[in-house]
Scaffold this motif. Structure first.
Motif, PDB file in Angstrom:
ATOM      1  N   MET A 456      -4.280  -7.223  12.655  1.00  0.00           N
ATOM      2  CA  MET A 456      -5.051  -6.666  13.762  1.00  0.00           C
ATOM      3  C   MET A 456      -5.304  -5.184  13.526  1.00  0.00           C
ATOM      4  N   ASN A 457      -6.431  -4.678  14.051  1.00  0.00           N
ATOM      5  CA  ASN A 457      -6.734  -3.251  13.932  1.00  0.00           C
ATOM      6  C   ASN A 457      -5.684  -2.421  14.658  1.00  0.00           C
ATOM      7  N   GLN A 458      -5.281  -1.349  14.038  1.00  0.00           N
ATOM      8  CA  GLN A 458      -4.262  -0.466  14.589  1.00  0.00           C
ATOM      9  C   GLN A 458      -4.307   0.858  13.838  1.00  0.00           C
ATOM     10  N   ASN A 459      -3.488   1.814  14.285  1.00  0.00           N
ATOM     11  CA  ASN A 459      -3.335   3.051  13.525  1.00  0.00           C
ATOM     12  C   ASN A 459      -2.547   2.762  12.261  1.00  0.00           C
ATOM     13  N   VAL A 460      -3.172   3.029  11.131  1.00  0.00           N
ATOM     14  CA  VAL A 460      -2.518   2.880   9.827  1.00  0.00           C
ATOM     15  C   VAL A 460      -2.444   4.263   9.201  1.00  0.00           C
ATOM     16  N   ILE A 461      -1.258   4.669   8.805  1.00  0.00           N
ATOM     17  CA  ILE A 461      -1.049   5.985   8.218  1.00  0.00           C
ATOM     18  C   ILE A 461      -0.925   5.846   6.707  1.00  0.00           C
ATOM     19  N   ILE A 462      -1.748   6.607   5.990  1.00  0.00           N
ATOM     20  CA  ILE A 462      -1.679   6.638   4.530  1.00  0.00           C
ATOM     21  C   ILE A 462      -1.093   7.978   4.108  1.00  0.00           C
ATOM     22  N   LEU A 463      -0.060   7.926   3.285  1.00  0.00           N
ATOM     23  CA  LEU A 463       0.571   9.129   2.726  1.00  0.00           C
ATOM     24  C   LEU A 463       0.174   9.219   1.257  1.00  0.00           C
ATOM     25  N   ALA A 464      -0.574  10.256   0.897  1.00  0.00           N
ATOM     26  CA  ALA A 464      -1.065  10.437  -0.469  1.00  0.00           C
ATOM     27  C   ALA A 464      -0.452  11.698  -1.058  1.00  0.00           C
ATOM     28  N   SER A 465      -0.014  11.622  -2.304  1.00  0.00           N
ATOM     29  CA  SER A 465       0.641  12.782  -2.919  1.00  0.00           C
ATOM     30  C   SER A 465       0.584  12.688  -4.439  1.00  0.00           C
ATOM     31  N   HIS A 466       0.926  13.798  -5.078  1.00  0.00           N
ATOM     32  CA  HIS A 466       1.049  13.828  -6.534  1.00  0.00           C
ATOM     33  C   HIS A 466       2.498  13.660  -6.962  1.00  0.00           C
ATOM     34  N   GLN A 467       3.393  13.565  -5.986  1.00  0.00           N
ATOM     35  CA  GLN A 467       4.810  13.351  -6.261  1.00  0.00           C
ATOM     36  C   GLN A 467       5.195  11.951  -5.777  1.00  0.00           C
ATOM     37  N   ASP A 468       6.057  11.289  -6.508  1.00  0.00           N
ATOM     38  CA  ASP A 468       6.521   9.961  -6.120  1.00  0.00           C
ATOM     39  C   ASP A 468       7.597  10.093  -5.052  1.00  0.00           C
ATOM     40  N   VAL A 469       7.301   9.629  -3.839  1.00  0.00           N
ATOM     41  CA  VAL A 469       8.258   9.719  -2.738  1.00  0.00           C
ATOM     42  C   VAL A 469       8.795   8.335  -2.358  1.00  0.00           C
ATOM     43  N   SER A 470       8.561   7.341  -3.211  1.00  0.00           N
ATOM     44  CA  SER A 470       8.963   5.976  -2.859  1.00  0.00           C
ATOM     45  C   SER A 470      10.463   5.855  -2.684  1.00  0.00           C
ATOM     46  N   ARG A 471      11.240   6.567  -3.506  1.00  0.00           N
ATOM     47  CA  ARG A 471      12.698   6.453  -3.385  1.00  0.00           C
ATOM     48  C   ARG A 471      13.175   7.013  -2.050  1.00  0.00           C
ATOM     49  N   LEU A 472      12.474   8.028  -1.527  1.00  0.00           N
ATOM     50  CA  LEU A 472      12.852   8.580  -0.229  1.00  0.00           C
ATOM     51  C   LEU A 472      12.522   7.602   0.890  1.00  0.00           C
ATOM     52  N   ILE A 473      11.456   6.854   0.713  1.00  0.00           N
ATOM     53  CA  ILE A 473      11.077   5.871   1.720  1.00  0.00           C
ATOM     54  C   ILE A 473      12.020   4.683   1.695  1.00  0.00           C
ATOM     55  N   GLU A 474      12.475   4.310   0.523  1.00  0.00           N
ATOM     56  CA  GLU A 474      13.365   3.156   0.392  1.00  0.00           C
ATOM     57  C   GLU A 474      14.815   3.488   0.691  1.00  0.00           C
ATOM     58  N   ASP A 475      15.128   4.761   0.896  1.00  0.00           N
ATOM     59  CA  ASP A 475      16.502   5.197   1.181  1.00  0.00           C
ATOM     60  C   ASP A 475      16.996   4.525   2.462  1.00  0.00           C
ATOM     61  N   GLN A 476      18.152   3.885   2.388  1.00  0.00           N
ATOM     62  CA  GLN A 476      18.704   3.155   3.536  1.00  0.00           C
ATOM     63  C   GLN A 476      19.775   3.941   4.294  1.00  0.00           C
ATOM     64  N   SER A 477      19.971   5.196   3.919  1.00  0.00           N
ATOM     65  CA  SER A 477      21.091   5.951   4.490  1.00  0.00           C
ATOM     66  C   SER A 477      20.718   6.745   5.742  1.00  0.00           C
ATOM     67  N   TYR A 478      19.487   6.669   6.191  1.00  0.00           N
ATOM     68  CA  TYR A 478      19.100   7.440   7.374  1.00  0.00           C
ATOM     69  C   TYR A 478      19.759   6.839   8.615  1.00  0.00           C
ATOM     70  N   PRO A 479      20.264   7.655   9.523  1.00  0.00           N
ATOM     71  CA  PRO A 479      20.857   7.139  10.770  1.00  0.00           C
ATOM     72  C   PRO A 479      19.845   6.297  11.552  1.00  0.00           C
ATOM     73  N   SER A 480      20.328   5.318  12.245  1.00  0.00           N
ATOM     74  CA  SER A 480      19.434   4.381  12.935  1.00  0.00           C
ATOM     75  C   SER A 480      18.594   5.050  14.018  1.00  0.00           C
ATOM     76  N   ALA A 481      19.101   6.131  14.598  1.00  0.00           N
ATOM     77  CA  ALA A 481      18.374   6.810  15.670  1.00  0.00           C
ATOM     78  C   ALA A 481      17.501   7.950  15.154  1.00  0.00           C
ATOM     79  N   SER A 482      17.417   8.134  13.859  1.00  0.00           N
ATOM     80  CA  SER A 482      16.690   9.269  13.300  1.00  0.00           C
ATOM     81  C   SER A 482      15.193   8.988  13.264  1.00  0.00           C
TER      82      SER A 482
END
Length: 521
Positions: A456-482
């Motif tokens: 369905m149509n919705q707000n989709v956010i695209i993050l574009a960069s010259h640095q690979d930030v995938s490991r930061l996105i896949e990091d599972q250590s962030y607190p649940s309320a963060s």
């Protein structure tokens, strides 16, 4: 044996003294000039009636221009037939008086019936509503020119028909030119739309009255035309839309109908900015807290755990995101490129912009702003410019524009873009094109679906960069309320993203057609 005179040549025409003939020619030229100008004023001003219902998009303008051209063409054909059957200044007078009456009614008709047409959708709706409002006025104005050509020709005993047609055509075209420039550069910036329609109708009615008076026996017709004009003018002036509940400010700017609304009570108020048909941003005016889900995604630039020193927002919205960046990083410089100066003024008056001196708003086109500020670099650029509920300005969605964005980012800077699209299925064609185009410039893309099912149509956010930030996105250590956990759980893995999108360029950019197909689906 000579043939009998035709009805047209026997019709009542201005004859007699040279001065009478000259005054008739001058009037016919003026009537065509001002009719052409009025047509363009009506067309451009009508866009302001359609935009709050359907958005200020290419669909709205295409429908509006197409309907006007059809109506004007039909009026030209019918006006020619009418001129052959009966050529007279009284006929021209009634054409002008009738279109004046209809023009008086246009704002009232928009108020009464606009909400009904809004249910027809963003593509069918503008076509149907334009036909409803403008088909008859456009046809009547289209009939003025052939009628005037016939009358002008008869003042020379039909000896200069080509010259008459050329003169009338030239004056009508010049009038259209003047009406276009007058609307765009003066009227819409200084008068309300209702006042523009009423003023245009008064001009057309005055021309009709002059036509009656030039016949030498037009007192009765003048009285009837003035009476109808007064009634229609009162209706047009007095019938006004009822403000929606909670509206605290409303304005017709050069670009938009701007509306500010308040909901709830302190300390949980919601203040929203609406441009034409779309809510473009909002905040809690007491605390500055952001109230729309997608507004929080500017924080993706903080995943690299470094302070932002500079940020640029393309499209001001309600200034919620720029102000939050300034609160979070008090030393950062925050720029905003906003097309409409009136939106900036509304930001100062209603959205706390005065309280954030580090946030600098610049009135003008974002691409022009980037091109003329080649010495500046930003850690974050956030793209959020729209011309309605889904219409992205096409020149802000091309490979060349994204290259300009890339050139203005710091080495670790990121470009974050808000796109209204589906992530999967038939409605994901827009996202596929955006991703294909961004990949031409940025090696690393990450996508976040803010809310709702992915088809369905919705707000989709695209993050574009010259640095690979995938490991930061896949990091599972962030607190649940963060905030990290809240945003990153909306991440869409690469294998779910649409493929084989069209690359948008300045030369070939079907973004509007893609959006239209998505709306039809």
């Amino acid at each position: 044996m000579s043939k009998p005179a035709s009805k047209a040549s026997a019709a009542p025409v201005p004859t007699g003294s040279v001065s009478h003939t000259l005054s008739t020619r001058l009037f016919l030229g003026a009537a065509c000039f001002f009719s052409g100008a009025s047509m363009m004023v009506i067309e451009i001003s009508a866009a302001r009636l359609l935009a709050p219902l359907f958005g200020n998009s290419v669909y709205t303008w295409t429908a509006l221009i197409g309907v006007i051209l059809i109506a004007f063409s039909a009026g030209g054909f019918l006006g020619g037939r009418l001129a052959d059957r009966r050529a007279g200044l009284d006929v021209l007078g009634w054409l002008l008086a009738a279109v004046a009456v209809l023009t008086f009614f246009i704002p009232a008709l928009s108020t009464w019936f606009g909400p009904l047409f809004a249910k027809s959708g963003l593509i069918d709706g503008p076509v149907l509503f334009s036909l409803f409002l403008l088909a008859f006025p456009g046809a009547l104005l289209g009939a003025v020119s052939p009628a005037a050509v016939r009358l002008y020709s008869l003042t020379t005993s039909d000896s200069h028909i080509g010259g008459a047609a050329g003169t009338i055509s030239m004056l009508g075209s010049l009038g259209s030119f003047v009406g276009t420039f007058l609307s765009g550069f003066f009227l819409l910036g200084n008068f309300g739309v209702r006042s523009i329609f009423i003023g245009t109708a008064v001009l057309l009615l005055a021309l009709g009255i002059i036509a009656f008076l030039l016949t030498g026996r037009g007192l009765g017709a003048t009285t009837r035309a003035v009476s109808m004009g007064l009634v229609a003018g009162l209706v047009g002036a007095l019938v006004k839309p009822v403000p929606a509940e909670g509206v605290i400010y409303e304005e017709e700017s050069f670009y938009h109908r701007i509306q500010v609304t308040d909901e709830g009570v302190s300390p949980h108020r919601r203040r929203l900015l609406k441009l034409d048909s779309t809510h473009e941003g909002g905040m809690n005016p007491d605390t500055g807290e952001l109230i729309l889900g997608y507004q929080h995604y500017w924080r993706l630039a903080m995943l690299q755990d470094r302070p932002l020193q500079s940020a640029l927002f393309i499209g001001a919205g309600a200034f919620g995101m720029p102000e939050e960046v300034s609160r979070t990083f008090p030393e950062a410089t925050v720029d905003v490129a906003e097309l409409d100066p009136a939106v900036i003024e509304v930001g100062h008056r209603f959205f706390n912009l005065d309280k954030h001196p580090k946030v600098q708003a610049h009135a003008g086109d974002a691409r022009h702003y980037l091109r003329t500020h080649s010495d500046q670099k930003w850690d974050l650029i956030f793209g959020d410019a729209y011309n309605g509920v889904q219409a992205i300005p096409s020149h802000l969605a091309t490979k060349e524009f994204f290259q300009l964005i890339s050139d203005r980012l710091t080495p670790q800077g990121v470009y974050t873009m808000n796109v209204i699209s589906a992530v999967q299925g038939d409605r994901a064609e827009l996202l596929a094109g955006m991703l294909a185009t961004l990949r031409e410039v940025f090696p690393h893309l990450e996508v976040f679906a803010v809310q709702g099912p992915r088809n369905m149509n919705q707000n989709v956010i695209i993050l574009a960069s010259h640095q690979d930030v995938s490991r930061l996105i896949e990091d599972q250590s962030y607190p649940s309320a963060s905030w990290q956990n809240r945003l990153l759980r909306t991440h869409v893995p690469r294998h779910y993203l649409p493929q084989n999108g069209v690359v948008f360029t300045d030369d070939f950019n079907p973004v509007d057609a893609i959006i239209a197909r998505g709306l039809l689906r």
